[in-house]
Design a protein around this motif. Structure first.
Motif, short mmCIF file in Angstrom:
data_model
loop_
_atom_site.label_atom_id
_atom_site.label_comp_id
_atom_site.label_asym_id
_atom_site.label_seq_id
_atom_site.Cartn_x
_atom_site.Cartn_y
_atom_site.Cartn_z
N ALA A 8 0.85 -1.19 0.00
CA ALA A 8 0.00 0.00 0.00
C ALA A 8 0.89 1.24 0.00
O ALA A 8 1.92 1.29 0.68
N ALA A 9 0.49 2.26 -0.76
CA ALA A 9 1.26 3.49 -0.87
C ALA A 9 0.33 4.63 -1.27
O ALA A 9 -0.74 4.40 -1.84
N PRO A 10 0.74 5.88 -1.00
CA PRO A 10 -0.11 7.03 -1.34
C PRO A 10 -0.30 7.23 -2.84
O PRO A 10 -1.29 7.79 -3.28
N ALA A 11 0.69 6.78 -3.63
CA ALA A 11 0.64 7.00 -5.08
C ALA A 11 1.20 5.77 -5.78
O ALA A 11 1.89 4.94 -5.15
N PRO A 12 0.91 5.60 -7.07
CA PRO A 12 1.46 4.45 -7.80
C PRO A 12 2.98 4.40 -7.69
O PRO A 12 3.66 5.44 -7.71
N LEU A 13 3.51 3.21 -7.57
CA LEU A 13 4.94 3.01 -7.39
C LEU A 13 5.60 2.56 -8.68
O LEU A 13 5.02 1.79 -9.46
N THR A 14 6.83 3.01 -8.89
CA THR A 14 7.64 2.48 -9.99
C THR A 14 8.18 1.12 -9.56
O THR A 14 8.14 0.74 -8.38
N ALA A 15 8.73 0.39 -10.52
CA ALA A 15 9.33 -0.92 -10.20
C ALA A 15 10.48 -0.75 -9.21
O ALA A 15 10.64 -1.55 -8.28
N ALA A 16 11.27 0.30 -9.39
CA ALA A 16 12.41 0.54 -8.48
C ALA A 16 11.92 0.86 -7.07
O ALA A 16 12.52 0.39 -6.09
N GLN A 17 10.85 1.61 -6.94
CA GLN A 17 10.31 1.93 -5.62
C GLN A 17 9.74 0.68 -4.95
O GLN A 17 9.91 0.47 -3.75
N THR A 18 9.04 -0.14 -5.73
CA THR A 18 8.50 -1.38 -5.19
C THR A 18 9.63 -2.29 -4.73
O THR A 18 9.55 -2.90 -3.65
N GLU A 19 10.67 -2.40 -5.52
CA GLU A 19 11.82 -3.23 -5.16
C GLU A 19 12.44 -2.75 -3.85
O GLU A 19 12.74 -3.55 -2.96
N ALA A 20 12.61 -1.44 -3.71
CA ALA A 20 13.21 -0.88 -2.49
C ALA A 20 12.34 -1.16 -1.27
O ALA A 20 12.85 -1.51 -0.20
N LEU A 21 11.03 -1.01 -1.42
CA LEU A 21 10.12 -1.29 -0.30
C LEU A 21 10.19 -2.76 0.10
O LEU A 21 10.20 -3.09 1.30
N LEU A 22 10.24 -3.66 -0.88
CA LEU A 22 10.30 -5.08 -0.58
C LEU A 22 11.61 -5.45 0.11
O LEU A 22 11.62 -6.22 1.08
N HIS A 23 12.72 -4.90 -0.38
CA HIS A 23 14.00 -5.18 0.25
C HIS A 23 14.00 -4.72 1.71
O HIS A 23 14.48 -5.43 2.60
N ALA A 24 13.46 -3.55 1.95
CA ALA A 24 13.40 -3.04 3.32
C ALA A 24 12.50 -3.91 4.18
O ALA A 24 12.80 -4.16 5.36
N TRP A 25 11.41 -4.39 3.61
CA TRP A 25 10.49 -5.24 4.36
C TRP A 25 11.15 -6.58 4.70
O TRP A 25 11.05 -7.05 5.84
N TYR A 26 11.84 -7.18 3.71
CA TYR A 26 12.56 -8.42 3.99
C TYR A 26 13.58 -8.22 5.11
O TYR A 26 13.71 -9.06 6.00
N ALA A 27 14.29 -7.11 5.07
CA ALA A 27 15.31 -6.84 6.09
C ALA A 27 14.68 -6.70 7.48
O ALA A 27 15.25 -7.16 8.48
#
Length: 244
Positions: free
Chosen positions: A121-140
């Protein structure tokens, strides 16, 4: 000018530590024997023409620890991340299970597991790079507690050695799942491990804990690892087969 001698390659197998060691052997016009371990783990040997396969096998046995060390180094490299996709419906793993990405709107970015989906979930549509960064942070963020749970499962196996309990750190690593500094009893593990089943994580952590006792990948190391986790090869294979 005569062509240099080169016989057709032949597949050979010998036993080392009760495990088969496969290699491709070719005889060439050369004075010394050459060894090569490729990134896929295959072993290729070039031997001087006129020598026998039996002599080559003796040289392979002498070089077996070196071969296994390089195979282990190549096998321990995690799958490269950039090939993953980050659009809705693409599959991402968590603790060995695949989850489909789903996007929603929210005031602040967050990631949650819902049934068989990873909801981003995010305030605005995410780019692939933004999605990747969010996922990496979540995994960590998930990694610390999951690594602690793994140590609680693995560490009792080392009770007989009276070792200092290691400290764990989450560290993004490009070519390894984990590393160990025996002098400080510090183990670093890749957050990518949370994508695999807990048994695979336990294998990597046990592997690094074994380095607290044996610093290299010698026969003594593998004997110890096999005694503490007899089916480690199964979990290693499953980990390395984890989809990118």
């Amino acid at each position: 000018m005569p062509r240099p001698f080169s016989a057709a390659p032949r597949r050979e197998t010998l036993l080392y530590r009760n495990h088969p060691l496969h290699y491709t052997l070719v005889f060439r016009s050369r004075r010394t024997i050459g060894f090569a371990v490729r990134p896929d783990g295959s072993v290729h040997i070039s031997a001087p023409a006129g020598t026998s396969p039996e002599w080559v096998a003796q040289q392979v046995l002498k070089k077996a620890d070196w071969i296994l060390k390089h195979q282990e180094a190549f096998a321990s490299r995690p799958a490269p991340v950039p090939s993953r996709r980050y659009e809705a419906g693409s599959s991402h793993f968590y603790q060995g299970r695949p989850y489909a990405l789903r996007f929603a709107e929210a005031a602040k970015p967050r990631i949650t597991l819902q049934a068989d989906e990873l909801l981003i979930a995010a305030p605005a549509p995410l780019t692939a790079a933004q999605t990747e960064a969010l996922l990496h942070a979540w995994y960590a963020r998930q990694a610390g507690p999951l690594f602690a749970e793994s140590l609680a499962r693995v560490w009792p196996r080392f009770a007989e050695f009276n070792l200092t309990r290691p400290t764990l750190a989450v560290r993004q690593m490009r070519t390894r799942w984990g590393s160990c500094t025996p002098r400080t009893a510090r183990i670093r593990l890749s957050p990518e491990l949370v994508r695999a089943r807990p048994e695979c994580l336990d294998y990597v952590l046990l592997h690094e804990c074994c380095h607290l006792l044996v610093g290299d990948h010698s026969k003594a190391f593998y004997d110890l690892q096999t005694r503490l986790l007899p089916d480690w090869e199964h979990w290693k294979a499953e980990l390395n087969a984890l989809p990118k």
